[in-house]
Write an enzyme that holds these catalytic residues in place. Sequence first.
Site, PDB file in Angstrom:
ATOM      1  N   CYS A  31      21.657  16.182   0.403  1.00  0.00           N
ATOM      2  CA  CYS A  31      20.999  17.311   1.399  1.00  0.00           C
ATOM      3  C   CYS A  31      21.303  16.886   2.884  1.00  0.00           C
ATOM      4  O   CYS A  31      21.056  17.677   3.630  1.00  0.00           O
ATOM      5  CB  CYS A  31      19.808  17.331   0.735  1.00  0.00           C
ATOM      6  N   HIS A  73      16.136  21.021   7.004  1.00  0.00           N
ATOM      7  CA  HIS A  73      16.516  21.104   5.782  1.00  0.00           C
ATOM      8  C   HIS A  73      15.275  21.800   4.873  1.00  0.00           C
ATOM      9  O   HIS A  73      14.492  21.598   4.916  1.00  0.00           O
ATOM     10  CB  HIS A  73      16.717  19.554   5.297  1.00  0.00           C
ATOM     11  N   ASN A 128      16.308  25.444  -2.085  1.00  0.00           N
ATOM     12  CA  ASN A 128      16.917  24.160  -1.643  1.00  0.00           C
ATOM     13  C   ASN A 128      18.422  24.374  -1.852  1.00  0.00           C
ATOM     14  O   ASN A 128      18.967  24.235  -3.000  1.00  0.00           O
ATOM     15  CB  ASN A 128      16.403  22.993  -2.031  1.00  0.00           C
TER      16      ASN A 128
HETATM   17  O1  UT7 Z   1      16.701  18.135  -1.149  1.00  0.00           O
HETATM   18  C1  UT7 Z   1      16.219  16.893  -1.343  1.00  0.00           C
HETATM   19  C2  UT7 Z   1      14.855  16.492  -0.725  1.00  0.00           C
HETATM   20  N1  UT7 Z   1      14.042  16.930  -1.947  1.00  0.00           N
HETATM   21  C3  UT7 Z   1      12.894  16.922  -1.829  1.00  0.00           C
HETATM   22  O2  UT7 Z   1      12.271  16.747  -0.700  1.00  0.00           O
HETATM   23  C4  UT7 Z   1      11.799  17.539  -2.742  1.00  0.00           C
HETATM   24  C5  UT7 Z   1      10.415  16.824  -2.579  1.00  0.00           C
HETATM   25  N2  UT7 Z   1       9.586  17.086  -3.698  1.00  0.00           N
HETATM   26  C6  UT7 Z   1       9.080  18.414  -3.717  1.00  0.00           C
HETATM   27  O3  UT7 Z   1       9.141  19.595  -3.114  1.00  0.00           O
HETATM   28  C7  UT7 Z   1       7.696  18.509  -4.588  1.00  0.00           C
HETATM   29  O4  UT7 Z   1       7.265  17.223  -4.878  1.00  0.00           O
HETATM   30  C8  UT7 Z   1       7.837  19.289  -5.811  1.00  0.00           C
HETATM   31  C9  UT7 Z   1       7.834  20.864  -5.200  1.00  0.00           C
HETATM   32  C10 UT7 Z   1       9.151  19.160  -6.452  1.00  0.00           C
HETATM   33  C11 UT7 Z   1       6.588  19.240  -6.651  1.00  0.00           C
HETATM   34  O5  UT7 Z   1       5.436  19.283  -5.914  1.00  0.00           O
HETATM   35  P1  UT7 Z   1       4.377  18.516  -6.016  1.00  0.00           P
HETATM   36  O6  UT7 Z   1       2.964  19.045  -5.474  1.00  0.00           O
HETATM   37  O7  UT7 Z   1       4.648  17.136  -5.675  1.00  0.00           O
HETATM   38  O8  UT7 Z   1       3.835  18.264  -7.673  1.00  0.00           O
HETATM   39  P2  UT7 Z   1       3.853  17.012  -8.638  1.00  0.00           P
HETATM   40  O9  UT7 Z   1       5.450  16.691  -8.830  1.00  0.00           O
HETATM   41  O10 UT7 Z   1       2.770  16.264  -8.273  1.00  0.00           O
HETATM   42  O11 UT7 Z   1       3.425  17.951  -9.980  1.00  0.00           O
HETATM   43  C12 UT7 Z   1       2.079  18.356 -10.127  1.00  0.00           C
HETATM   44  C13 UT7 Z   1       2.036  19.004 -11.309  1.00  0.00           C
HETATM   45  C14 UT7 Z   1       2.504  18.109 -12.554  1.00  0.00           C
HETATM   46  O12 UT7 Z   1       1.690  18.067 -13.593  1.00  0.00           O
HETATM   47  P3  UT7 Z   1       0.407  17.208 -13.987  1.00  0.00           P
HETATM   48  O13 UT7 Z   1       1.409  16.037 -14.197  1.00  0.00           O
HETATM   49  O14 UT7 Z   1      -0.299  17.177 -12.679  1.00  0.00           O
HETATM   50  O15 UT7 Z   1      -0.092  17.721 -15.318  1.00  0.00           O
HETATM   51  C15 UT7 Z   1       3.840  18.648 -13.083  1.00  0.00           C
HETATM   52  O16 UT7 Z   1       4.167  18.413 -14.304  1.00  0.00           O
HETATM   53  O17 UT7 Z   1       2.895  20.381 -11.557  1.00  0.00           O
HETATM   54  C16 UT7 Z   1       3.607  20.275 -12.749  1.00  0.00           C
HETATM   55  N3  UT7 Z   1       5.040  20.966 -12.596  1.00  0.00           N
HETATM   56  C17 UT7 Z   1       4.970  22.327 -12.561  1.00  0.00           C
HETATM   57  N4  UT7 Z   1       4.175  23.199 -13.170  1.00  0.00           N
HETATM   58  C18 UT7 Z   1       4.610  24.412 -13.180  1.00  0.00           C
HETATM   59  C19 UT7 Z   1       6.205  20.459 -11.980  1.00  0.00           C
HETATM   60  N5  UT7 Z   1       6.984  21.522 -11.968  1.00  0.00           N
HETATM   61  C20 UT7 Z   1       6.313  22.402 -12.316  1.00  0.00           C
HETATM   62  C21 UT7 Z   1       6.664  23.785 -12.329  1.00  0.00           C
HETATM   63  N6  UT7 Z   1       5.710  24.917 -12.824  1.00  0.00           N
HETATM   64  N7  UT7 Z   1       7.855  24.547 -12.116  1.00  0.00           N
END
Ligand code: UT7
Length: 320
Positions: A114, A247, A277
């Site tokens: 990225c 980005h 992204n």
């Molecule tokens: O381009 C390279 C750089 N990329 C990045 O920088 C991406 C960085 N990360 C992010 O953008 C975010 O961390 C995400 C969008 C991927 C996730 O957001 P988050 O607020 O960090 O959520 P999380 O990973 O802590 O997940 C929270 C909950 C989890 O459930 P539990 O464990 O709390 O029960 C996940 O399983 O959300 C769940 N979850 C979803 N729920 C519904 C993860 N993906 C989904 C989904 N729909 N698509």
Amino acid sequence: MTLRAIVRGVGHYLPDRIVPNSEFEATLDTTDEWIKTRSGIECRHFAAPDEFTSDLGTKAAQAALDMAGLSANDIDAVIVATSTPDMTFPSAATMIQEKLGMERGFAFDVQAVCAGFVFALANANGMIMSGQANRVLVIGAETFSRILDMTDRGTCVLFGDGAGAVILEGQDTDADRGILGVDLNSDGRYRDMLYVDGGMTSGQTGFIKMQGNALFRQAVEKLASTADAALLKAGKTHEDVDWIVPHQANIRIIQGTAKKLGVSMDKVVVTVQDHGNTSAASIPLALSIGVQRGQIKPGDLLVAEAIGGGLAWGAVVLRW
Ligand code: UT7
């Protein structure tokens, strides 16, 4: 007079197929609401089955050439930032060189995921400064849809396909224009945070694996520090910034970084809602769309910053 790498043209291309969040609701345990609130993404574009990274990159490049009033044979070098080249080799850059009808110069790919476009801009700037090339076509092009595991809701809803291109030209000038500061970083100790489980080790193309939450925390910290470092090298401060062109991974990362830098969100080009992204394509797409919207104007001071797999991260300060 100082030699500077100055922007001559910019362009982009997005595949026709638009995929709204609602499409994922049918096959995954996810909702439009979750995707929008956690990432800011509303839809993304996916390439057609017969459309590859070099096709997207060629169309973006042609748009940039048209804007600059140049033809492909006016270009000395093509640098393509991509992690999804059509084939293992040759480079997407040489394929684009051929598709543009360019019969001179040289072309190669840069792979910094990225952050690839920032690394490619830095490369182009170095080539111009060293006299290796005068006009460099810098392209970010990706078809991440091909490395998405459509059963992994933690990744497949976040990425999209697209391409953007910028033409840099070396000019002797007294003006404070062009690329003014560059900061590049990587740290392979973080390699497990974001990778594709394919390639020579598995014999398959593989799929994206990401520790989203851990990466999120690294991203805000590292993006703000690299933007600061590039500004310092350029002899500029936060007050001088007209536009941050980040980005486009997640609106919350974009907001968190802007807050850390003390720059208000009305000075940030945001396209993540429409494209998701697009990895190395995200910054040139945002540059091109920022110009198209009338946000970025000649004379504006821009900071482009990105982070991705590696981890690799960096920033470029340039006056448009
Ligand atoms: O381009 C390279 C750089 N990329 C990045 O920088 C991406 C960085 N990360 C992010 O953008 C975010 O961390 C995400 C969008 C991927 C996730 O957001 P988050 O607020 O960090 O959520 P999380 O990973 O802590 O997940 C929270 C909950 C989890 O459930 P539990 O464990 O709390 O029960 C996940 O399983 O959300 C769940 N979850 C979803 N729920 C519904 C993860 N993906 C989904 C989904 N729909 N698509």
